[in-house]
Scaffold this motif. Structure first.
Motif, PDB file in Angstrom:
ATOM      1  N   ALA A  36      42.417  40.455  47.957  1.00 33.71           N
ATOM      2  CA  ALA A  36      42.634  39.337  47.306  1.00 33.71           C
ATOM      3  C   ALA A  36      44.111  38.828  47.363  1.00 33.71           C
ATOM      4  O   ALA A  36      44.852  39.484  47.166  1.00 33.71           O
ATOM      5  CB  ALA A  36      42.434  39.446  45.514  1.00 33.71           C
ATOM      6  N   MET A  44      32.354  36.822  45.452  1.00 34.45           N
ATOM      7  CA  MET A  44      33.840  37.628  45.976  1.00 34.45           C
ATOM      8  C   MET A  44      33.773  39.050  45.960  1.00 34.45           C
ATOM      9  O   MET A  44      34.349  39.629  46.966  1.00 34.45           O
ATOM     10  CB  MET A  44      34.948  37.085  45.264  1.00 34.45           C
ATOM     11  N   LEU A  45      33.019  39.512  45.092  1.00 34.02           N
ATOM     12  CA  LEU A  45      33.280  40.969  44.916  1.00 34.02           C
ATOM     13  C   LEU A  45      31.986  41.696  44.430  1.00 34.02           C
ATOM     14  O   LEU A  45      31.139  40.908  43.710  1.00 34.02           O
ATOM     15  CB  LEU A  45      34.230  41.417  43.616  1.00 34.02           C
ATOM     16  N   ILE A  70      39.668  37.250  49.556  1.00 32.89           N
ATOM     17  CA  ILE A  70      39.113  36.354  48.355  1.00 32.89           C
ATOM     18  C   ILE A  70      40.388  35.929  47.565  1.00 32.89           C
ATOM     19  O   ILE A  70      41.351  36.343  47.854  1.00 32.89           O
ATOM     20  CB  ILE A  70      38.373  37.192  47.486  1.00 32.89           C
ATOM     21  N   MET A  88      42.896  40.849  37.008  1.00 33.54           N
ATOM     22  CA  MET A  88      42.000  41.741  37.754  1.00 33.54           C
ATOM     23  C   MET A  88      41.903  43.079  37.099  1.00 33.54           C
ATOM     24  O   MET A  88      40.706  43.734  37.114  1.00 33.54           O
ATOM     25  CB  MET A  88      42.458  41.776  39.360  1.00 33.54           C
ATOM     26  N   PRO A 141      40.743  34.416  44.060  1.00 26.79           N
ATOM     27  CA  PRO A 141      40.085  34.381  42.467  1.00 26.79           C
ATOM     28  C   PRO A 141      40.654  33.144  41.843  1.00 26.79           C
ATOM     29  O   PRO A 141      39.936  32.694  40.915  1.00 26.79           O
ATOM     30  CB  PRO A 141      40.222  35.822  41.942  1.00 26.79           C
ATOM     31  N   ILE A 201      34.795  34.018  40.943  1.00 28.34           N
ATOM     32  CA  ILE A 201      34.472  35.324  41.666  1.00 28.34           C
ATOM     33  C   ILE A 201      33.072  35.600  41.818  1.00 28.34           C
ATOM     34  O   ILE A 201      32.432  35.862  42.724  1.00 28.34           O
ATOM     35  CB  ILE A 201      34.869  36.752  40.771  1.00 28.34           C
ATOM     36  N   SER A 202      32.211  35.196  40.537  1.00 30.65           N
ATOM     37  CA  SER A 202      30.812  35.133  40.789  1.00 30.65           C
ATOM     38  C   SER A 202      30.233  34.108  41.370  1.00 30.65           C
ATOM     39  O   SER A 202      29.357  34.403  42.308  1.00 30.65           O
ATOM     40  CB  SER A 202      30.179  35.455  39.362  1.00 30.65           C
TER      41      SER A 202
END
Lengths: 310, 310
Positions: A165, A45-46, A206, A69, A208, A40-41
């Motif tokens: 997601a 992504m968020l 996204i 999540m 994840p 994600i990082s």
């Protein structure tokens, strides 16, 4: 007794062949959660405060994603910003079981759940579509895929989500890359880079789990005692995807880590093939994104429900 | 009786599944020769007057290439500009047979033949290398490949060639693309585009059969009664290439034309990944192209013949 290579305390319950590590149940599960957070990082992504809709079918992958999540939002976000969206395709005897599983799991986790059906969105469910389709060349999975992507978007919009997601894992990603390659569909390879593209609708999509092996997600689901539907869809057709899954699994058995190598190469390739999404016209029927005059959802509906009926 | 779809006269002797065509012997052979000529022209592989060295091992692919190119030079060039170069790896009982085949075939065609050996070029032959190698991890095929590429270059230079052709076919190309992908070797994918790169040495390397199916070259060799060595190298190791060959062959059986689709996608991908060859340093030992300080040939020789001995 084989001890965990991470905590050096608990007994190992998983051998990660590609890294040579023995992991206990706790360290294994933490490694999955950390991998998802890293993905994600790494691919932006968020952002903090964004509202996330997760496509939850009731299978092991999507329920595991919801579990991971939820923990992520409890630790790093606002838990109320997480919603499970589930699509009822209308497949008698198959979907009903999973709808119950999703409902119970969401209420146990304390996550809001939203269900939308093909029937209410498109006027036709899958059981009907299988009868109405003009030819068997219109495969069940391609119709269903077209509808599902749109249905998840619509569900996400309806709850005001910023991001959608899905639980696609590394195995799915590698297979999809190969399918695009075998089909001569090179443009799509450029869209496969994990960093989300901003669509015209403004929705980010996204994945994840894109850097996690399918078998590790299955093991995670087992360890967390996540109840999942294991029955297969009655309309599933055998496809090149099945051949590719078997081929990559047998390669991985002989050469642990080769799937991850492939994934990394494919990501580099799709990075170099990336192009800004064509700002294509809007569908003349429904007004949503379309690469031609009419989007694939409206085309499929027309084929099922009669010419000119969109 | 099934009649040829091209000449509508002679009986069909080949069914080309991916195009649905039935072809007679003559039209089939012409189609192979035309495909090679088209590939040469599409990717600017040869200019009029250039001297061409063909790497000829004695297998069906390289003898067929020699046959096709002899016809091509008879029609479009100067036949004396064509030379067969053959490398004697020094494998007792295996290479001797093919050397005879190549010698006879060249004299029948009236093509000049040049033979060079690993022993005279590198001081070690394959039979010796298999004993001298420090570990089985140094595979026979990787040693031999390193030496062979260099040996063909040296043979081509020795006869003053401008261009080197090898008989790699579409199946080889697709497998190599996948091997590079699975190995995480994305740079090499950028070097796979069929249009030749000018190397520092000034030698162009071309693959006129790169758009032709392996099985069609085998059929061509049969039709032209080309005598070829069919015995396999005693040092050949089972590898991912074998798995890939089987996988793509079974896909092609189920979906005729899928290999060609894959080839076209891969070519598009390698086109977009193309970068000018790194003008890397020269090898500090032999002075030829090297991506590091020492080229792979000198590294292999050192591993076989002793540290510091190049």
């Amino acid at each position: 007794m084989q001890v965990c290579d991470k905590c050096h305390k608990d007994p190992s319950s998983y051998f990660r062949a590609y890294s040579g590590e023995h992991l206990c149940k706790k360290c294994f599960c933490r490694s999955i959660e950390e991998k998802a957070a890293k993905t994600i990082s790494r691919y932006s992504m968020l952002k903090y405060g964004e509202k996330l809709a997760i496509g939850v079918s009731g299978g092991k992958d999507s329920l595991s994603l919801l579990h991971v999540m939820k923990k992520f939002f409890d630790d790093h976000g606002k838990p109320e910003n997480l919603v499970a969206v589930t699509i009822d395709e209308g497949i008698k005897g198959y979907r009903d079981e999973s709808l119950d599983i999703v409902r119970e799991f969401c209420s146990k986790l304390g996550v809001q759940s939203k269900v939308l059906s093909y029937k209410e969105l498109f006027g036709v469910n899958m059981d009907e579509a299988m009868v109405l389709r003009p030819s068997e060349k219109m495969s069940s999975c391609s119709m269903c895929g077209t509808f599902r992507r749109r249905a998840i978007d619509l569900a996400a919009e309806s709850i005001g989500a910023d991001v959608v997601a899905t639980a696609h894992n590394m195995d799915d990603h590698v297979q999809t890359f190969m399918i695009n390659l075998l089909a001569g569909d090179v443009e799509r390879i450029g869209w496969m880079y994990p960093e989300p593209i901003e669509y015209i609708s403004g929705m980010k999509k996204i994945k994840p789990f894109v850097e996690i092996y399918e078998r590790e997600i299955a093991f995670y689901a087992m360890q967390k005692e996540i109840p999942f539907q294991s029955e297969e869809c009655p309309y599933m057709n055998e496809s090149i995807r099945t051949d590719l899954r078997q081929f990559f699994n047998s390669l991985e058995d002989a050469h642990p880590g080769i799937k991850y190598n492939a994934y990394r190469s494919m990501t580099k390739v799709s990075d170099r093939m990336r192009r800004p999404m064509q700002r294509a016209g809007k569908c003349q029927v429904c007004g949503r994104d379309a690469t031609g005059d009419i989007c694939s959802v409206c085309k499929t509906r027309s084929a099922l429900l009669g010419k000119g009926i969109y």
